[in-house]
Design a protein around this motif. Sequence first.
Motif, PDB file in Angstrom:
ATOM      1  N   SER A 210       0.848  -1.106   0.116  1.00  0.00           N
ATOM      2  CA  SER A 210       0.072  -0.022  -0.112  1.00  0.00           C
ATOM      3  C   SER A 210       0.636   1.216   0.042  1.00  0.00           C
ATOM      4  CB  SER A 210      -0.988  -0.046   1.335  1.00  0.00           C
ATOM      5  OG  SER A 210      -0.218  -0.215   2.406  1.00  0.00           O
ATOM      6  N   TYR A 211       1.984   1.062   0.487  1.00  0.00           N
ATOM      7  CA  TYR A 211       2.840   2.294   0.449  1.00  0.00           C
ATOM      8  C   TYR A 211       3.879   2.455  -0.462  1.00  0.00           C
ATOM      9  CZ  TYR A 211       1.116   3.621   5.205  1.00  0.00           C
ATOM     10  OH  TYR A 211       0.243   3.906   6.005  1.00  0.00           O
ATOM     11  N   ALA A 212       3.761   1.369  -1.447  1.00  0.00           N
ATOM     12  CA  ALA A 212       4.852   1.370  -2.732  1.00  0.00           C
ATOM     13  C   ALA A 212       6.223   1.532  -2.413  1.00  0.00           C
ATOM     14  CB  ALA A 212       4.548   2.565  -3.664  1.00  0.00           C
ATOM     15  N   LEU A 213       6.678   0.559  -1.413  1.00  0.00           N
ATOM     16  CA  LEU A 213       7.986   0.721  -1.001  1.00  0.00           C
ATOM     17  C   LEU A 213       8.706  -0.694  -1.057  1.00  0.00           C
ATOM     18  CD1 LEU A 213       8.291   3.005   2.023  1.00  0.00           C
ATOM     19  CD2 LEU A 213       8.682   3.708  -0.260  1.00  0.00           C
ATOM     20  N   ALA A 214       8.197  -1.517  -2.129  1.00  0.00           N
ATOM     21  CA  ALA A 214       8.720  -2.939  -2.319  1.00  0.00           C
ATOM     22  C   ALA A 214      10.247  -2.772  -2.464  1.00  0.00           C
ATOM     23  CB  ALA A 214       8.182  -3.676  -3.372  1.00  0.00           C
ATOM     24  N   PHE A 258      -1.533   8.100   0.794  1.00  0.00           N
ATOM     25  CA  PHE A 258      -1.624   6.509   0.905  1.00  0.00           C
ATOM     26  C   PHE A 258      -3.278   6.513   0.724  1.00  0.00           C
ATOM     27  CE2 PHE A 258      -3.785   4.120   4.596  1.00  0.00           C
ATOM     28  CZ  PHE A 258      -3.061   2.980   3.945  1.00  0.00           C
ATOM     29  N   ARG A 259      -4.179   7.128   1.191  1.00  0.00           N
ATOM     30  CA  ARG A 259      -5.521   6.988   1.145  1.00  0.00           C
ATOM     31  C   ARG A 259      -5.958   7.102  -0.288  1.00  0.00           C
ATOM     32  NH1 ARG A 259      -6.047   9.000   6.491  1.00  0.00           N
ATOM     33  NH2 ARG A 259      -6.107  11.002   5.736  1.00  0.00           N
ATOM     34  N   HIS A 260      -5.557   8.086  -0.974  1.00  0.00           N
ATOM     35  CA  HIS A 260      -5.612   8.225  -2.268  1.00  0.00           C
ATOM     36  C   HIS A 260      -5.354   7.088  -3.196  1.00  0.00           C
ATOM     37  CE1 HIS A 260      -6.224  10.483  -6.227  1.00  0.00           C
ATOM     38  NE2 HIS A 260      -4.942  10.183  -6.386  1.00  0.00           N
ATOM     39  N   VAL A 261      -4.228   6.754  -3.066  1.00  0.00           N
ATOM     40  CA  VAL A 261      -3.799   5.525  -3.982  1.00  0.00           C
ATOM     41  C   VAL A 261      -4.429   4.081  -3.599  1.00  0.00           C
ATOM     42  CG1 VAL A 261      -1.844   4.104  -4.028  1.00  0.00           C
ATOM     43  CG2 VAL A 261      -1.380   6.391  -4.148  1.00  0.00           C
ATOM     44  N   CYS A 262      -4.834   3.736  -2.287  1.00  0.00           N
ATOM     45  CA  CYS A 262      -5.602   2.875  -2.001  1.00  0.00           C
ATOM     46  C   CYS A 262      -6.905   2.679  -2.477  1.00  0.00           C
ATOM     47  CB  CYS A 262      -5.544   2.586  -0.452  1.00  0.00           C
ATOM     48  SG  CYS A 262      -4.083   2.208   0.195  1.00  0.00           S
ATOM     49  N   GLU A 263      -7.528   3.920  -2.658  1.00  0.00           N
ATOM     50  CA  GLU A 263      -8.848   4.007  -3.455  1.00  0.00           C
ATOM     51  C   GLU A 263      -8.564   3.716  -4.938  1.00  0.00           C
ATOM     52  OE1 GLU A 263     -10.040   7.885  -2.461  1.00  0.00           O
ATOM     53  OE2 GLU A 263     -10.493   7.491  -0.111  1.00  0.00           O
ATOM     54  N   LYS A 264      -7.542   4.190  -5.334  1.00  0.00           N
ATOM     55  CA  LYS A 264      -7.691   4.094  -6.920  1.00  0.00           C
ATOM     56  C   LYS A 264      -7.291   2.626  -7.233  1.00  0.00           C
ATOM     57  CE  LYS A 264      -4.488   6.601  -9.269  1.00  0.00           C
ATOM     58  NZ  LYS A 264      -3.516   7.638  -9.590  1.00  0.00           N
TER      59      LYS A 264
END
Length: 356
Positions: A210-214, A258-264
């Motif tokens: 969810s935080y795009a830090l893989a 974070f919330r914006h990306v998860c909603e997308k």
Amino acid sequence: MTVRPNVRAMSGYVPGEQLNDPEIVKLNTNENPYPPSPRVFEAVRAALTPNSLRKYPQPLGDTFRKAAGRVLNVDPDGILIGNGSDDILTILTRAFVPEGGLIASPTPSYILYKSLAEIQGARFAAVPLTADWQPDADRWPRDAHLSFVPNPNSPSGTVIAAERLAALAGLVSPAPFVCDEAYADFADDNSLALLPSTPNLIVTRTMSKSYALAGIRFGFAVARPELVRELVKVKDSYNCDVLSLAAATAAIEDQDYFRHVCEKIRATRDRMTTDLTALGFEVTPSHANFVWCRRADRPLKSIYEALKSRKILVRYMSYAAGPVGHPEGSAYDGLRISVGTDTEIDQLCAALRTIL
């Protein structure tokens, strides 16, 4: 050179393919299709100083723990940091499971749990999930030294209700019960609220999805502070570096992004489910950033291979056994497809129309 017999005998965990080709549409390892928060890049640049790089990082990640404590409404002293959540799972295995001990987890599920048992020289109990992807409490071994339950589950993307998790944790108490919440940010609920009333519960999280830090490798666990103090004795002294700590702290502090990306991602997941169902796939309703697809009319591995030849990577997965109700003795396979951008999912569906 002598290698321990249990290590020599094991197959080892095989991660998803990582091909060095910028033209690949990569939908096989559940990475976030969007970049991290802009604050992450600012924080990493600020951390790139001669003084910060020549010194050891914070051993416990206190700055991150305070930020995460505020965001998650938990005691910062109850947070344990790790080099990805897999590091956390390894720490827990080392801390709780003796050689010859027992680890239990559901199946089909995350295959790393079995590898951790094999490395430790422990036994592994794979408990079949029910037909509706729920843990079967009647089959769960009460003598497990450590229980892993991913929620949402991979590969299915399904969830277990909080009250059911609490009941299962109670069955194995006082042995630790780990709720692996790598994908919880894409679901409607999580198990953090159970911590005060469930003393043997440990919740693990990752910043990879969810935080795009893989690429940074950062994860953490939330548990009772007195337990975290014991687990600190097991972890590597400095298991998270300066840059990963800076990135993770900046990411978790930017909750609006974070919330914006998860909603997308959730919106695209719903569209994927509709489109793949229209193409004839049996799609399990998902609460994660991927979907699990099966079909009976043609081999799934051939579809995976046809997509790969078109530079679209998905994950073909095969298990020795499926959920309850799947014919015994037969393999259970499927395609786990990560949620990409809308453009990437359009490419996937267009390719599938030509293949099918």
